[in-house]
Scaffold this active site. Structure first.
Site, PDB file in Angstrom:
ATOM      1  N   GLU A  83       0.825  -1.210   0.000  1.00 43.50           N
ATOM      2  CA  GLU A  83       0.000   0.000   0.000  1.00 43.50           C
ATOM      3  C   GLU A  83       0.865   1.268   0.000  1.00 43.50           C
ATOM      4  O   GLU A  83       1.826   1.381   0.737  1.00 43.50           O
ATOM      5  CB  GLU A  83      -0.925   0.007   1.230  1.00 43.50           C
ATOM      6  CG  GLU A  83      -1.896  -1.166   1.280  1.00 43.50           C
ATOM      7  CD  GLU A  83      -2.920  -1.157   0.146  1.00 43.50           C
ATOM      8  OE1 GLU A  83      -3.102  -0.111  -0.501  1.00 43.50           O
ATOM      9  OE2 GLU A  83      -3.532  -2.220  -0.103  1.00 43.50           O
ATOM     10  N   CYS A 143      -8.111  -2.226   7.796  1.00 43.37           N
ATOM     11  CA  CYS A 143      -6.706  -2.225   7.390  1.00 43.37           C
ATOM     12  C   CYS A 143      -6.197  -0.811   7.155  1.00 43.37           C
ATOM     13  O   CYS A 143      -5.097  -0.458   7.598  1.00 43.37           O
ATOM     14  CB  CYS A 143      -6.501  -3.072   6.138  1.00 43.37           C
ATOM     15  SG  CYS A 143      -6.641  -4.832   6.492  1.00 43.37           S
ATOM     16  N   HIS A 171      -1.069  -5.996   1.731  1.00 40.84           N
ATOM     17  CA  HIS A 171      -2.277  -6.821   1.626  1.00 40.84           C
ATOM     18  C   HIS A 171      -1.942  -8.128   0.917  1.00 40.84           C
ATOM     19  O   HIS A 171      -1.171  -8.137  -0.040  1.00 40.84           O
ATOM     20  CB  HIS A 171      -3.361  -6.078   0.835  1.00 40.84           C
ATOM     21  CG  HIS A 171      -4.359  -5.368   1.700  1.00 40.84           C
ATOM     22  ND1 HIS A 171      -4.589  -4.010   1.613  1.00 40.84           N
ATOM     23  CD2 HIS A 171      -5.203  -5.828   2.667  1.00 40.84           C
ATOM     24  CE1 HIS A 171      -5.539  -3.673   2.499  1.00 40.84           C
ATOM     25  NE2 HIS A 171      -5.930  -4.750   3.138  1.00 40.84           N
TER      26      HIS A 171
HETATM   27  N1  PCA Z   1      -8.378  -7.146   5.960  1.00 37.71           N
HETATM   28  C1  PCA Z   1      -9.342  -6.096   6.200  1.00 37.71           C
HETATM   29  C2  PCA Z   1      -9.340  -5.885   7.685  1.00 37.71           C
HETATM   30  C3  PCA Z   1      -8.629  -7.069   8.269  1.00 37.71           C
HETATM   31  C4  PCA Z   1      -7.993  -7.731   7.123  1.00 37.71           C
HETATM   32  O1  PCA Z   1      -7.218  -8.690   7.184  1.00 37.71           O
HETATM   33  C5  PCA Z   1      -9.096  -4.843   5.371  1.00 37.71           C
HETATM   34  O2  PCA Z   1      -8.504  -4.950   4.284  1.00 37.71           O
HETATM   35  O3  PCA Z   1      -9.474  -3.750   5.778  1.00 37.71           O
END
Ligand code: PCA
Length: 201
Positions: free
Chosen positions: A78, A141, A165
């Site tokens: 990100e 997240c 992610h």
């Molecule tokens: N993914 C979610 C919240 C927890 C996770 O593992 C997200 O992308 O916001």
């Protein structure tokens, strides 16, 4: 050097979260750095309260947060976290914020301070599909990434922080017809990312 690496508990009806699976599997030392592992709750409120305390207590040099982005086909690093909590899907506390700031009066956004392109290069060199993502969404997240970067900024720490992610693991996607990645590959991606950040200034 000390690295704080976090993953999330399962959410959205899933039984596992491949991000925490990957963090759990990390060795206790990478590239000479001590690795501290923590599983975060999928809760806007708890993340905003607990993560700053954890960061101040551990005083890490590097913070790498990870989470599941079901539906994405690759590892995504990100670029930016925004000061927004907005969700139609309730978190694990049943909370569904709409257009709320993560922290009132905080900046609109923070850029990741880990070398995102270097991480992506390292992953691709290892044969793992990876790319930059320009949005971490507006769910928990993004709140975690924003909270970490804001905590570092306001406490005057030097720590570098960012968010990665990961896709669904194959185990999660057996009956979904959604993209997925082997858990072993996800584990290796997170380990390589930590190694890369530890190895760059
Ligand atoms: N993914 C979610 C919240 C927890 C996770 O593992 C997200 O992308 O916001």
């Amino acid at each position: 050097m000390k690295v704080l690496v976090t993953g999330f508990e399962p959410f959205g009806g899933e039984e596992i979260n491949p991000s925490w699976r990957a963090v759990e599997a990390l060795p206790d030392s990478i590239g000479g750095a001590e690795v501290i592992k923590e599983e975060l709750p999928v809760s806007f409120e708890k993340v905003r309260k607990q993560l700053p305390k954890l960061i101040v207590k551990e005083a890490p040099d590097v913070i790498i947060l990870t989470g599941q982005a079901g539906g994405r086909p690759n590892i995504t690093v990100e670029r930016v976290a925004i000061n927004v909590m907005d969700s139609t899907m309730p978190d694990n506390d049943g909370f569904k914020p709409e257009d709320e700031p993560v922290f009132e009066g905080a900046p609109d956004a923070y850029f990741a301070t880990i070398p995102i392109k270097e991480i992506i290069k390292a992953l691709r060199n290892a044969g793992i599909p990876a790319a930059v993502s320009n949005t971490a969404g507006t769910y928990v997240c993004n709140t975690a990434m924003f909270t970490a970067l804001h905590t570092v900024a306001v406490s005057g720490m030097e720590a570098r922080a960012g968010f990665i992610h990961v896709p669904f693991s194959h185990e999660q996607a057996l009956d979904k017809a959604r993209p997925s990645m082997a858990q072993e590959t996800i584990n290796e991606a997170i380990r390589l990312a930590v190694e890369k950040v530890v190895g760059t200034r």
